[in-house]
Design a protein around this motif. Sequence first.
Motif, PDB file in Angstrom:
ATOM      1  N   ALA A 123     -34.649 -24.280  39.149  1.00 31.74           N
ATOM      2  CA  ALA A 123     -35.660 -25.499  39.070  1.00 31.74           C
ATOM      3  C   ALA A 123     -34.820 -26.864  38.873  1.00 31.74           C
ATOM      4  O   ALA A 123     -35.462 -27.815  39.375  1.00 31.74           O
TER       5      ALA A 123
ATOM      6  N   VAL B 266     -31.894 -27.422  40.221  1.00 33.69           N
ATOM      7  CA  VAL B 266     -30.976 -27.907  40.827  1.00 33.69           C
ATOM      8  C   VAL B 266     -31.630 -28.084  42.517  1.00 33.69           C
ATOM      9  O   VAL B 266     -30.823 -28.556  43.513  1.00 33.69           O
ATOM     10  N   VAL B 267     -32.602 -27.308  42.575  1.00 33.24           N
ATOM     11  CA  VAL B 267     -33.095 -27.359  44.088  1.00 33.24           C
ATOM     12  C   VAL B 267     -34.158 -28.488  44.276  1.00 33.24           C
ATOM     13  O   VAL B 267     -35.339 -28.330  43.342  1.00 33.24           O
ATOM     14  N   HIS B 268     -34.025 -29.421  45.155  1.00 36.74           N
ATOM     15  CA  HIS B 268     -35.319 -30.252  45.371  1.00 36.74           C
ATOM     16  C   HIS B 268     -35.561 -30.250  46.867  1.00 36.74           C
ATOM     17  O   HIS B 268     -34.604 -30.028  47.670  1.00 36.74           O
TER      18      HIS B 268
END
Lengths: 223, 403
Positions: free
Chosen positions: B399, B401-403
Amino acid sequence: MSAILELRGVTKTYGTRIKTEVLHGIDLAVPRGDFLAITGQSGSGKTTLLNIMGLLDRPTNGTLAVNSVDTAGMDDEAITALRGRTLGFVFQFHHLLPALTVIENVMMPLMADKGRETPGMRDAAAALLKRVGLGERLNYKPDEISGGQRQRAAIARALAMKPAVILADEPTGNLDSVSSGEVFALMRELNKSDGTAFCVVTHAADIAKQCDRIVEIVDGRLV
Amino acid sequence: MPFSVFIAFKYLLDEKRQTLFIMSACAIGVAVMVFLYGLISGLQRSLVDRTLGSQAHIILNANKEKPRPLAEAGGDTAVMARVERGFDRPQMIADWPRRLEAIAASSGIVAAAPRLTGAALLRRGDVTRPVGVSGIDPESFTTIVPLAKSVVAGRYDLVGDEIFVGKDLADDLGVTVGDRVALQTRGGAFNFLISAVFDLGNRSVNENQVFVSLRQAQALLEAPGDINQIDTRVGEIFEAERVARRLEKETGIETISWMEQNSQLLIALRSQSSSSYLIQFFVMVAVALGIASVLVVSVVQKRAEIGILRAFGTKRSVVTRIFLIQGAVVGLLGSTVGCFIGTGLAMFFRDSAKNPDGTPLFPISYELSEYVVFIIIATLVGIIAASLPARQAARIDPAQVVH
Ligand SMILES: Nc1ncnc2c1ncn2[C@@H]1O[C@H](COP(=O)(O)OP(=O)(O)OP(=O)(O)O)[C@@H](O)[C@H]1O
Ligand SMILES: [Mg+2]
């Protein structure tokens, strides 16, 4: 009506010293085959909500049930397995692994689930890529295809495990309007043909309008 | 192929330059280890060989008495013991043929030979030299000390009144094969004919020892039928001290191993070995730090990718394994190359450092099992080095590091 995802009274507080509650008591159910748009201003908590729905983050308070099973008591390993099998993700950035070819990227969730490549995996991944229009690009690296193609490959990856629901956080946010339209049309079509539910975070009003339902977050509350 | 191995190899192949870099670090480290190990063990082997070239592994000598306490120590009593010379005449090994046989058959011993030792004056013209006289059976003696191979002139045979003299003694007296010398003891003077001149590679032996037949020595030293020493050879040279202690207990005869006799040498060898281990240890620490730092950077660069792997159902333990495998592969392949480089360096060194006569200064050779040990060590070092970055990678929260 059986909901795949059901949130009850979900709150999320960030920070340990200075606490900010970003979500305040969210109740939301995603039924099978739903096509839901989540809109809201920047900073309103859309990504936070999607991360909780996607089992990438845990709510501070409240519950999340997946297929009517409460996830609160599950350990990290159980959550990881449940996430891998039930949910698929598409992000604003494609996040394909650059070291892998397009088809290997689509096989990745399958291999992670089985622990290795098993017979049929490659064919299944190739079939998915064909469906998203990348049948000719199987062995290309992500940096050898266009932005729209990358996002379609990312959708194929999200579909690999045949998830009940795909969570997409601004999936067209990085694309021009033509590619953007194509990618959205693809998601709609997959929703129609396979019954895969989609929760799509979007800023674009015209895209939101084409969804079955729209929920808007204002300051951490659904309206 | 397991998923973790698949991803690990993809990462290693994708970052070729980085992989090559840490593999080279590992190869160089292992090359240093292999080279140093070969050098030190070759040097030590040659020193030990040279030492053992002129002496028996274990000798049992009836003359060397141990202090024997007259009273038992215990309670409040401490007992001081010293040797009181009780006999004018040297002690002999009673019933020696039977005991020689028993010792030869004893475990750890591969050969045993009888010997009668004493002192005499060697006379040639009006020059005299004090010498040690050894009465031997040439055939069995040379299985203990390679005397037959050390003959530089004459023939290895002691018939009748024949004698072997050392090279340095022969030079000193100006005698050679076919010349006559006399040995004088309390029992009188005996004439001998030089049948061989030997060079055992040890100046003190070459200068001070003469060998005659057992029978001649028995007459010369007034000990008919007797011997006072049994020389033995062991299978495992570094087991000699243990075998010696056991033999002493079993036979009651004073027993000295080559290890006890050369304790200074052994201490020197041991400290040389430990300093070389220390160097090898620090080389591997440096290699581990190199591998670890590169992988730590790699984990930071791949935070988002690891987040994606996790989002799509990859367990934390699998993420850990992906990085441990990278460390192991780097260690395995790097060290294999390192073994070749290290061996090449050692061979180059061996061939460039030579004795005046063109023979290598000392032998350097490797066994396959030694390479296997180096490769296993380096692979473990790679895994240990990767464990910190691997743990770091497993902690990554998708949650965040990933966007
Ligand atoms: N890890 C975090 N730690 C602290 N605060 C956070 C964290 N992640 C998000 N926030 C805060 O939570 C609020 C909601 O963030 P979120 O990313 O959910 O917004 P969003 O609706 O997705 O915005 P955008 O449309 O810009 O993507 C923001 O005020 C943000 O600053
Ligand atoms: Mg967002």
